[in-house]
Design a protein around this motif. Structure first.
Motif, short mmCIF file in Angstrom:
data_model
loop_
_atom_site.label_atom_id
_atom_site.label_comp_id
_atom_site.label_asym_id
_atom_site.label_seq_id
_atom_site.Cartn_x
_atom_site.Cartn_y
_atom_site.Cartn_z
N ARG A 176 3.73 -58.48 113.54
CA ARG A 176 3.63 -57.02 113.47
C ARG A 176 2.34 -56.50 114.05
O ARG A 176 1.94 -55.38 113.78
N LEU A 233 2.53 -53.20 115.93
CA LEU A 233 2.72 -51.99 115.12
C LEU A 233 1.40 -51.50 114.54
O LEU A 233 1.19 -50.31 114.38
N LEU A 289 -3.93 -44.97 119.50
CA LEU A 289 -3.79 -43.51 119.50
C LEU A 289 -5.08 -42.83 119.04
O LEU A 289 -5.54 -41.85 119.62
N TYR A 310 -3.04 -45.54 94.86
CA TYR A 310 -3.45 -46.56 95.80
C TYR A 310 -2.84 -47.90 95.44
O TYR A 310 -2.43 -48.67 96.30
N ILE A 354 0.91 -48.47 96.36
CA ILE A 354 1.22 -48.45 97.78
C ILE A 354 2.34 -49.45 98.07
O ILE A 354 3.07 -49.31 99.04
N LEU A 390 5.82 -48.06 98.65
CA LEU A 390 6.18 -47.55 99.97
C LEU A 390 6.41 -48.66 100.98
O LEU A 390 6.92 -48.41 102.06
N ARG A 391 6.01 -49.87 100.62
CA ARG A 391 5.99 -50.94 101.63
C ARG A 391 7.37 -51.25 102.22
O ARG A 391 7.45 -51.53 103.41
N PHE A 439 8.24 -49.61 105.41
CA PHE A 439 7.45 -49.94 106.60
C PHE A 439 7.72 -51.37 107.04
O PHE A 439 6.93 -51.96 107.75
N ASP A 440 8.83 -51.89 106.59
CA ASP A 440 9.14 -53.29 106.84
C ASP A 440 9.95 -53.40 108.14
O ASP A 440 11.17 -53.48 108.11
N VAL A 441 9.25 -53.38 109.28
CA VAL A 441 9.95 -53.42 110.57
C VAL A 441 9.25 -54.38 111.51
O VAL A 441 8.08 -54.74 111.32
N GLU A 442 9.98 -54.75 112.52
CA GLU A 442 9.43 -55.57 113.60
C GLU A 442 9.25 -54.67 114.81
O GLU A 442 9.96 -53.67 114.96
N PRO A 443 8.32 -55.02 115.70
CA PRO A 443 8.11 -54.20 116.90
C PRO A 443 9.38 -54.01 117.72
O PRO A 443 9.64 -52.93 118.23
N VAL A 447 11.62 -51.36 116.25
CA VAL A 447 11.12 -50.01 116.51
C VAL A 447 11.47 -49.60 117.93
O VAL A 447 11.94 -48.48 118.18
N TYR A 489 8.12 -45.99 109.41
CA TYR A 489 7.01 -46.29 110.33
C TYR A 489 7.18 -45.53 111.64
O TYR A 489 6.26 -44.84 112.09
N MET A 533 4.70 -42.52 113.04
CA MET A 533 3.91 -42.71 114.26
C MET A 533 4.29 -41.68 115.31
O MET A 533 3.44 -41.17 116.05
N PHE A 583 2.54 -38.50 114.45
CA PHE A 583 1.11 -38.53 114.81
C PHE A 583 0.93 -38.45 116.32
O PHE A 583 -0.01 -37.81 116.80
N THR A 584 1.83 -39.10 117.06
CA THR A 584 1.76 -38.99 118.52
C THR A 584 1.94 -37.54 118.94
O THR A 584 1.24 -37.05 119.82
#
Lengths: 233, 339
Positions: A207, A210, A217, B108, B111, B114-115, B118-122, B125, B150, B154, B157-158
């Motif tokens: 990852r 990511l 950015l 905190y 967290i 929420l994980r 966000f459990d993805v591979e590039p 995505v 995720y 992103m 934000f972009t």
């Protein structure tokens, strides 16, 4: 219990009874400090800072900050930045960058130049977002360690800002823009590379991309602000 | 003896209560009143003396003691209550602060909740980004929506970064607030606000979709917006923008519409839900492009340039007219009354 204690007492008496008349020759030193020689290393010296001059204290901290600057400039696979984090360096860098970005248009009110607060917020908010993102992706790094690394890695961009201001002092031509573009691009690559070198190890290998994207950015926005900065002509 | 010792304890409590009271009065003023402080210390020393004397008297004459003790107790009870009140308030403040801190810490610590999102591979995505531009023409069977945050986060934000760039290059001026705040507010506001709205409409139209899926769907739908805005903020051709708006923006909108269609039953419901979604999504892109573009820059310049003679001066000319009108009105009223 009493019996065993009594037995122990008598036993020890019996054990040490023989030692009472053992004589020790004079040349063997039998007195000294009761400290283990291995324990009295640098750690204890560091802790006893109560009676040292203030100058020493400040110089030590400054040295630590300077050392970290060096680490950013020569990004090696080192854990110095990660091990003892501090936020002094990031604060100094952030404030100096924001001041330099502010300075050019302090006199004119209504141009859309970056304000001090804006730069400040972008840097800290961005760093916090990146850190949270890396935590969410399963990174094994503490919150402040990440903030520290991201803050210190602004150093190349601050240098780029300095160079840009110097170039802008000299001329406002297209050539100066090309020089600034090159400088900012190089420093942007440097910042991203350095922070990636420190932070990528804490991420799961599959990852890494990511986690690197928000860092990219973040520095891209800052370097873009540096590049578009223009003194009022 | 026991009695006297009890009363002495009361007396000391009184002393403390009185001291607390005085402290509260001092704290209320926010500035330490030196006179007040002096008073307190003086009185407390006097009290100490009095206590000592009283104790001696009590020891000497044992009969008079209970009465005095009771009186003192009653008198001190009030003061003790006041002191306790102060202590209680302070305690509650402390508790509230502690609760806040622990809540922040829990956030905190939580967290981990929420994980999973966000459990993805590039590669995943990347595929989802590409798929967000490819409408699937299959509306008989519910299409799959990835519940992941995720990519959307992103992309938002972009888009914030692209908007900032657009604002800077067009020279947009925002009177109250910063460019940064406006960009973040616009992007997150659109993402969260429209997602909630679509979720609400979907609930009304009985579509099978969860909040998480709505967020993910709309978030990936912003990919097309990002591309269009990034290109058209740098290359200023209106025809180019319209083509991109229709093609790229249209594709990403179509993709979302197809997904929603496949998850809704009934023509009216489909029309309402998909019409709302498509209109909001396409108009948002139009707004973002023209709000921070050179066209608007001209309008802003005319609005801001008060030194330029023009319609702005009308304000200055209008100002003296207002008192005149008021005077006329009052004169007329007075005339009417006099008649």
């Amino acid at each position: 219990m009493a019996e065993t204690e009594g037995f122990g007492d008598s036993g020890s008496k019996q054990l040490f009874a023989g030692l009472s008349n053992v004589s020790i020759s004079g040349d063997i030193p039998v007195e000294g400090e009761i400290t283990v020689p291995m324990a009295s290393t640098s750690q204890e010296d560091d802790l006893s800072t109560l009676d040292e001059p203030v100058k020493d204290t400040i110089m030590r901290d400054l040295k630590a900050v300077g050392n970290k600057f060096l680490h950013v400039m020569y990004p090696k696979k080192s854990t110095t930045l990660l091990r003892d984090w501090d936020l002094w360096g990031p604060l100094v860098l952030c404030v100096s960058l924001a001041l330099m970005l502010q300075g050019g248009n302090a006199d004119s009110k209504d141009d859309g130049g970056p304000q001090f607060a804006e730069v400040f917020v972008i840097i800290w908010f961005g760093a916090v977002v990146i850190t949270l993102n890396s935590k969410l992706l399963g990174g094994t790094i503490s919150f402040f360690q990440s903030l520290c690394v991201l803050g210190y890695c602004i150093l190349p961009l601050t240098v780029a800002m300095l160079v840009c201001r110097l170039v802008l002092l000299l001329s406002h031509t297209t050539a100066s823009f090309i020089v600034r573009l090159v400088v900012v691009t190089v420093m942007f690559a440097w910042s991203t590379f350095a922070s990636t070198a420190f932070l990528a190890d804490s991420q799961p290998p599959n990852r890494r991309a990511l986690a690197v994207y928000p860092i990219f950015l973040f520095y891209f926005v800052i370097s873009w602000m540096v590049l578009t900065f223009n003194t009022v002509s | 003896m026991a009695n006297s010792s009890g009363s002495s304890r009361n007396l000391t409590a009184a002393d403390w209560g009185g001291f607390d009271d005085n402290m509260q009065a001092g704290a209320g003023a926010a500035v330490i009143d030196m006179e007040n402080m002096d008073d307190t210390s003086g009185s407390s020393f006097e009290d100490m003396g009095e206590i000592h004397q009283r104790l001696k008297e009590e020891e000497e004459e044992g009969e008079g003691a209970p009465e005095e003790g009771e009186e003192d107790g009653a008198f001190l009870g009030m003061k003790g209550v006041k002191g306790q009140l102060g202590r209680q308030v302070a305690d509650e403040m402390w508790q509230a602060g502690k609760r806040q801190a622990s809540k922040a810490f829990n956030l905190y610590a939580n967290i981990d909740i929420l994980r999973p999102y966000f459990d993805v591979e590039p590669i995943q995505v990347r595929n989802r980004l590409l798929e967000s531009m490819i409408p699937v023409k299959m509306i008989s069977f519910p299409q799959k929506i990835a519940g992941e945050l995720y990519g959307p986060l992103m992309l938002v934000f972009t888009m914030v970064a692209i908007l900032l760039h657009g604002m800077k290059s067009s020279g947009t001026i925002i009177r109250e607030g910063t460019l940064m705040g406006t960009a973040i507010g616009t992007c997150f506001g659109y993402w969260l606000g429209v997602s909630s709205f679509i979720y609400f409409v979907a609930y009304l139209c009985n579509a099978q979709i969860t909040m998480l899926q709505t967020l993910s769907l709309l978030g990936y739908g912003l990919f097309g917006h990002c591309i269009v805005l990034f290109i058209t903020y740098n290359i200023h051709f209106h025809s180019l923008f319209y083509i991109f708006w229709l093609c790229i923006g249209g594709l990403s909108t179509l993709r979302m519409v197809a997904v929603l269609l496949s998850r809704t039953v009934g023509h009216t419901q489909r029309l309402i839900l998909c019409g709302t979604m498509a209109a909001l999504h396409m108009l948002f892109l139009l707004y973002l492009h023209f709000a921070y573009h050179k066209v608007v820059e001209g309008i802003l310049d005319t609005l801001d340039g008060q030194h330029i003679p023009g319609p702005i001066q009308r304000v200055a000319r209008d100002l003296p007219l207002v008192p005149n009108a008021v005077l006329n009105a009052t004169a007329q009223i007075l005339l009417a009354q006099s008649r």
